[in-house]
Design a protein around this motif. Structure first.
Motif: not given
Length: 529
Positions: A14, A16-17, A463, A467
């Motif tokens: 969690y 890390t993201n 998100e 990314r």
């Protein structure tokens, strides 16, 4: 032991993201920010680091939520809250254009002059994404450029006139609803003429005043900001507060995502006097609110009388949101008859408050209808809870929303200028009809029936943009020249081709005609010889 190990792995994944987000919201309209704030707080709750530039710092922010406040007491107290008259006119539409352009200019100046904003930009902190409102200014795009972060835009309303071209969205006045005018997707010829004129009017003011001044203001602080319209075209995604169940099917490119109703959460139970008022309503309750920008003190006494006469005639109880400026000792209420004043004082018939928990009220099963100005926030909340709407639009996107409400079957459009007791009673009786309410429930069910909730969809695409910040998802329709978009060059080629064929054919016919005319003369000469 195994349980703790798995929990630790999940938390590490969690963390890390998690991404670092900068929210930039220079507009000082409270009704806009309270909708967007729900998303910002949700992003923080999901572990993302969220820094927010706005006029509305959070008194009790969640973890990972940081404010950069633009609040200026004198300026914010003079904002548009409780300042709009309850009436529709061309003059009002012209005023809105001027307001949008000037507020876009002023909002940019206030934000760039803020010392904390300047420090944030000069530190050149690394942000994975900038989330910003697409409304009356592109100033925030300059800040995103300086920070080198991809941008996701968000709206709390229908598209502004200047958004269509930059996103490559068709804007045909014959079927595309116009932000500031009536007619919806089925406008009359006169309404189409109106749309073409006001579309040009709003875009001209925006480009000449708001965007140009934003560009010049940014140049005072930073000498390398590209044209703002170019930066606007590079926005990764626009999160649009629409859904086709309300606004109808439209040709949106892949980087425009409908998240209508993302801000509506679970209603809290009512409490105190409000709870007793609602639960003791034998025939149910009707909620009446014109939002945060409209002032009843600027309303004609005839409209107030029409509303009160309607309240008196119907058996339901009414909850009425009043603004802070409205009191019984001032116009128009000091012009009312004693009968109307007595009705206002009847606490078993009318509950009045200048702040009311709108979502909690609309979510109560005893609330049967919503008389509204047609703002998108309240509209989506009513649809979420299957409450039929009587929409009386006044300004902004409300006319477009009211048309969508009626076309989609969520309610009726009641023009405010021609408001009478008879009209309002008829509109309410229509939406209170059990068959109508049942249809609204079915449409509300379709509104909820999505593969992903609007909030989860909004978070996902934010998100996703972070990314994949190096990629562009813009449709070619946004960059194609106008002459190509309108087939002008193609039509010119065909025109030249068919003109050439016609001229050649004509030339051939003329030559053949001359030759045929010559032959008889030659034959005649031979006979004479």
């Amino acid at each position: 032991m195994r349980y703790h190990f798995l929990t630790t792995l999940c938390l590490l994944a969690y963390t890390t993201n998690a991404i670092k987000i900068l929210g930039v919201f220079p507009y000082d309209g409270k009704s806009h920010f309270i909708v967007i704030k729900v998303l910002l707080e949700e992003l923080a709750r999901r572990g993302h680091d969220v820094t927010v530039i706005s006029h509305f710092p959070d008194d009790n922010p969640p973890k990972n939520y940081h404010d950069v406040s633009l609040f200026i007491p004198k300026k914010n107290n003079d904002s548009v809250e409780d300042a709009v008259k309850i009436e529709r006119s061309y003059f009002g539409v012209f005023e809105v254009g001027v307001y949008l352009a000037l507020s876009g200019k002023n909002d940019c100046e206030v934000m760039l002059a803020n010392k904390d904003v300047q420090k944030l930009v000069n530190r050149k902190d690394k942000y994975d994404l900038v989330l910003t409102e697409q409304f009356n200014s592109d100033c925030s795009l300059g800040i995103a450029y300086k920070l080198g972060a991809p941008v996701v835009g968000i709206t709390t309303h229908v598209l502004m006139p200047w958004h269509y071209k930059r996103l490559g969205i068709p804007n045909n006045p014959s079927y595309v609803s116009f932000h500031f005018l009536e007619g919806g997707t089925k406008p009359t010829l006169f309404q189409r003429v109106e749309r073409v004129f006001f579309d040009a009017y709003f875009k001209t003011l925006y480009y000449l005043i708001s965007q140009r001044s934003n560009q010049n203001e940014l140049a005072k602080y930073y000498d390398d900001i590209p044209p703002l319209e170019d930066l606007a075209g590079q926005i990764k995604f626009l999160l649009l507060n629409h859904h086709y169940v309300l606004t109808g099917s439209t040709l949106y490119p892949a980087n425009v995502v409908e998240i209508g109703g993302f801000h509506v959460g679970k209603p809290n139970p009512l409490s105190g006097e409000l709870k007793n008022f609602v639960e003791q309503a034998e025939h149910g309750v009707i909620f009446l609110s014109f939002g945060t920008t409209v002032s009843l003190s600027l309303t004609s006494v005839e409209k107030i009388q029409a509303i009160l006469d309607t309240i008196e005639e119907l058996p339901q109880r009414f909850i009425w949101r009043w603004d802070k400026k409205t009191t019984l000792d001032k116009k128009p209420f000091n012009q009312l008859s004693q009968k109307h004043l007595d009705l206002l004082a009847n606490k078993k018939k009318i509950y009045i408050g200048n702040w009311l928990p709108q979502v909690d009220i609309l979510g109560h099963p005893k609330v049967l209808a919503f008389i509204s100005h047609g703002g998108m926030g309240g509209t989506t909340e009513a649809i979420h809870f299957a409450v039929p709407i009587v929409a009386m639009p006044i300004t902004g996107d409300q006319p477009a929303n009211a048309a969508a409400i009626e076309e989609s079957g969520f309610g009726v459009h009641q023009p405010i200028n021609s408001l009478t007791k008879e009209d309002l009673v008829a509109s309410l009786k229509k939406v209170l009809n059990p068959k109508f309410r049942e249809q609204v429930k079915l449409r509300s069910k379709a509104w909820h029936d999505r593969p992903v909730s609007p909030m989860n969809s909004a978070v996902y695409w934010i998100e996703y943009a972070a990314r994949n910040g190096n990629f562009t998802f813009r449709t070619p329709a946004a960059t194609v020249p106008l002459y190509q978009y309108l087939y002008l060059d193609t039509m010119a080629v065909y025109a030249v081709f068919f003109t050439a064929v016609f001229l050649l054919f004509k030339s051939f016919c003329c030559a053949s005609s001359r030759k045929e005319t010559k032959k008889p003369m030659n034959n005649k000469k031979k006979k004479q010889n």
